[in-house]
Design a protein around this motif. Structure first.
Motif, PDB file in Angstrom:
ATOM      1  N   LEU A 163       0.755  -1.104  -0.028  1.00  0.00           N
ATOM      2  CA  LEU A 163       0.123  -0.073   0.012  1.00  0.00           C
ATOM      3  C   LEU A 163       0.915   1.413   0.057  1.00  0.00           C
ATOM      4  N   SER A 164       1.857   1.019   0.759  1.00  0.00           N
ATOM      5  CA  SER A 164       2.788   2.322   0.717  1.00  0.00           C
ATOM      6  C   SER A 164       3.498   2.447  -0.606  1.00  0.00           C
ATOM      7  N   CYS A 165       3.886   1.529  -1.425  1.00  0.00           N
ATOM      8  CA  CYS A 165       4.435   1.537  -2.723  1.00  0.00           C
ATOM      9  C   CYS A 165       3.207   2.569  -3.641  1.00  0.00           C
ATOM     10  N   VAL A 166       2.198   1.900  -3.571  1.00  0.00           N
ATOM     11  CA  VAL A 166       1.068   2.481  -4.373  1.00  0.00           C
ATOM     12  C   VAL A 166       0.903   4.027  -4.051  1.00  0.00           C
ATOM     13  N   LEU A 167       0.747   4.354  -2.785  1.00  0.00           N
ATOM     14  CA  LEU A 167       0.417   5.654  -2.362  1.00  0.00           C
ATOM     15  C   LEU A 167       1.676   6.625  -2.338  1.00  0.00           C
ATOM     16  N   ILE A 168       2.587   6.361  -2.100  1.00  0.00           N
ATOM     17  CA  ILE A 168       3.925   7.106  -2.160  1.00  0.00           C
ATOM     18  C   ILE A 168       4.724   7.149  -3.331  1.00  0.00           C
ATOM     19  N   ALA A 169       4.683   6.143  -4.207  1.00  0.00           N
ATOM     20  CA  ALA A 169       5.287   6.242  -5.418  1.00  0.00           C
ATOM     21  C   ALA A 169       5.304   7.176  -6.106  1.00  0.00           C
ATOM     22  N   PRO A 170       3.922   7.496  -6.459  1.00  0.00           N
ATOM     23  CA  PRO A 170       3.564   8.807  -7.548  1.00  0.00           C
ATOM     24  C   PRO A 170       4.088  10.128  -7.042  1.00  0.00           C
ATOM     25  N   LEU A 171       4.185  10.186  -5.730  1.00  0.00           N
ATOM     26  CA  LEU A 171       4.781  11.411  -5.355  1.00  0.00           C
ATOM     27  C   LEU A 171       6.187  11.728  -5.744  1.00  0.00           C
ATOM     28  N   ALA A 172       6.910  10.549  -5.890  1.00  0.00           N
ATOM     29  CA  ALA A 172       8.327  10.603  -6.017  1.00  0.00           C
ATOM     30  C   ALA A 172       8.485  11.054  -7.581  1.00  0.00           C
ATOM     31  N   HIS A 173       7.367  11.060  -8.353  1.00  0.00           N
ATOM     32  CA  HIS A 173       7.549  11.313  -9.912  1.00  0.00           C
ATOM     33  C   HIS A 173       6.586  12.505 -10.103  1.00  0.00           C
ATOM     34  N   ALA A 174       6.399  13.366  -9.229  1.00  0.00           N
ATOM     35  CA  ALA A 174       5.673  14.583  -9.196  1.00  0.00           C
ATOM     36  C   ALA A 174       6.443  15.422 -10.389  1.00  0.00           C
ATOM     37  N   GLY A 175       7.754  15.489 -10.514  1.00  0.00           N
ATOM     38  CA  GLY A 175       8.538  16.459 -11.280  1.00  0.00           C
ATOM     39  C   GLY A 175       8.743  16.005 -12.528  1.00  0.00           C
ATOM     40  N   ASP A 176       8.234  14.651 -12.712  1.00  0.00           N
ATOM     41  CA  ASP A 176       8.489  14.232 -14.163  1.00  0.00           C
ATOM     42  C   ASP A 176       7.931  14.983 -15.347  1.00  0.00           C
ATOM     43  N   TRP A 177       8.354  14.710 -16.467  1.00  0.00           N
ATOM     44  CA  TRP A 177       7.605  15.416 -17.624  1.00  0.00           C
ATOM     45  C   TRP A 177       6.594  14.283 -18.166  1.00  0.00           C
ATOM     46  N   PHE A 178       5.372  14.996 -18.473  1.00  0.00           N
ATOM     47  CA  PHE A 178       4.233  14.033 -19.024  1.00  0.00           C
ATOM     48  C   PHE A 178       3.626  14.855 -20.018  1.00  0.00           C
ATOM     49  N   ALA A 179       3.184  13.934 -21.281  1.00  0.00           N
ATOM     50  CA  ALA A 179       2.331  14.776 -22.122  1.00  0.00           C
ATOM     51  C   ALA A 179       1.241  15.155 -21.822  1.00  0.00           C
ATOM     52  N   CYS A 180       0.926  16.623 -22.162  1.00  0.00           N
ATOM     53  CA  CYS A 180      -0.132  17.614 -21.513  1.00  0.00           C
ATOM     54  C   CYS A 180      -1.070  18.097 -22.705  1.00  0.00           C
ATOM     55  N   GLY A 181      -0.501  18.040 -23.825  1.00  0.00           N
ATOM     56  CA  GLY A 181      -1.434  18.415 -25.001  1.00  0.00           C
ATOM     57  C   GLY A 181      -0.581  18.916 -25.949  1.00  0.00           C
ATOM     58  N   TRP A 182      -1.543  19.340 -27.172  1.00  0.00           N
ATOM     59  CA  TRP A 182      -0.913  19.711 -28.486  1.00  0.00           C
ATOM     60  C   TRP A 182      -0.786  21.256 -28.564  1.00  0.00           C
ATOM     61  N   ALA A 183       0.057  21.927 -29.047  1.00  0.00           N
ATOM     62  CA  ALA A 183      -0.057  23.369 -29.436  1.00  0.00           C
ATOM     63  C   ALA A 183      -1.039  23.813 -29.952  1.00  0.00           C
ATOM     64  N   SER A 184      -1.898  22.874 -31.033  1.00  0.00           N
ATOM     65  CA  SER A 184      -3.057  23.327 -31.373  1.00  0.00           C
ATOM     66  C   SER A 184      -4.207  23.610 -30.319  1.00  0.00           C
ATOM     67  N   GLN A 185      -4.052  23.094 -29.168  1.00  0.00           N
ATOM     68  CA  GLN A 185      -5.164  23.092 -28.091  1.00  0.00           C
ATOM     69  C   GLN A 185      -4.866  24.294 -27.261  1.00  0.00           C
ATOM     70  N   ILE A 186      -3.774  24.981 -27.538  1.00  0.00           N
ATOM     71  CA  ILE A 186      -3.888  26.435 -26.965  1.00  0.00           C
ATOM     72  C   ILE A 186      -4.611  27.542 -27.364  1.00  0.00           C
ATOM     73  N   PRO A 187      -5.554  28.013 -26.766  1.00  0.00           N
ATOM     74  CA  PRO A 187      -6.476  28.760 -27.275  1.00  0.00           C
ATOM     75  C   PRO A 187      -5.829  29.980 -28.107  1.00  0.00           C
ATOM     76  N   ASN A 188      -6.656  30.374 -29.238  1.00  0.00           N
ATOM     77  CA  ASN A 188      -6.330  31.545 -30.055  1.00  0.00           C
ATOM     78  C   ASN A 188      -6.033  32.884 -29.245  1.00  0.00           C
ATOM     79  N   GLY A 189      -4.857  33.368 -29.078  1.00  0.00           N
ATOM     80  CA  GLY A 189      -4.541  34.495 -28.351  1.00  0.00           C
ATOM     81  C   GLY A 189      -3.987  34.277 -27.126  1.00  0.00           C
ATOM     82  N   GLY A 190      -4.053  33.010 -26.925  1.00  0.00           N
ATOM     83  CA  GLY A 190      -3.317  32.666 -25.616  1.00  0.00           C
ATOM     84  C   GLY A 190      -2.173  31.997 -25.947  1.00  0.00           C
ATOM     85  N   CYS A 191      -1.314  31.589 -24.568  1.00  0.00           N
ATOM     86  CA  CYS A 191       0.051  30.901 -24.761  1.00  0.00           C
ATOM     87  C   CYS A 191       0.227  29.904 -23.915  1.00  0.00           C
TER      88      CYS A 191
END
Length: 149
Positions: free
Chosen positions: A13-41
């Motif tokens: 249970l500790s591995c399941v609950l604590i392990a994700p916290l160790a990866h909080a700063g890892d890169w993950f795919a969050c979207g595509w540039a085309s999904q950035i709203p027009n006029g936004g950054c």
């Protein structure tokens, strides 16, 4: 035997609950540039106050990017240049960065279909000023990665 099973359950249970916290700063795919709203950054669900943005384009690792807004348009720019050497790495390699831009006064991004960004390389010229290579890779939609700050 019962204590061993209980201990195994606690460790599991500790591995399941604590392990994700160790990866909080890892890169993950969050979207595509085309999904950035027009006029936004930025992608609305990933505000720059909480996430760093990166692009993996012609590299195997994410390159941190910033998004700048001029009076007109937006630009996604790599922060740090990297070596570009073409197909022959012994033939005059130099340091470049990448830039994706849209809705600017540049005429070449006007030809990009809605949602796509124009790609160009930037580099430091002999006077240590930022200059653009004449060619780029045209209109692109690029995958954006995020990393929690």
């Amino acid at each position: 035997m019962m204590q061993l099973k209980a201990m195994t359950a606690v460790v599991g249970l500790s591995c399941v609950l604590i392990a994700p916290l160790a990866h909080a700063g890892d890169w993950f795919a969050c979207g595509w540039a085309s999904q950035i709203p027009n006029g936004g950054c930025w992608l609305p669900q990933y505000p720059p106050e909480r996430f760093q943005y990166g692009i993996k384009y012609l590299t195997h690792t994410n390159q941190p990017v910033i998004c700048t807004e001029g009076t007109v348009g937006q630009r996604l720019l790599t922060v740090t240049p990297y070596t570009l050497s073409g197909d022959d790495p012994t033939a005059s390699p130099f340091m470049v960065g990448m830039m994706f831009y849209r809705q600017t006064l540049a005429q070449d991004d006007d030809t990009c279909p809605n949602g796509l960004w124009r790609h160009r390389f930037w580099y430091y010229d002999a006077s240590n000023r930022v200059a653009l290579l004449p060619e780029g890779h045209g209109c692109r939609d690029v995958l954006i990665s995020c990393k929690a700050l």
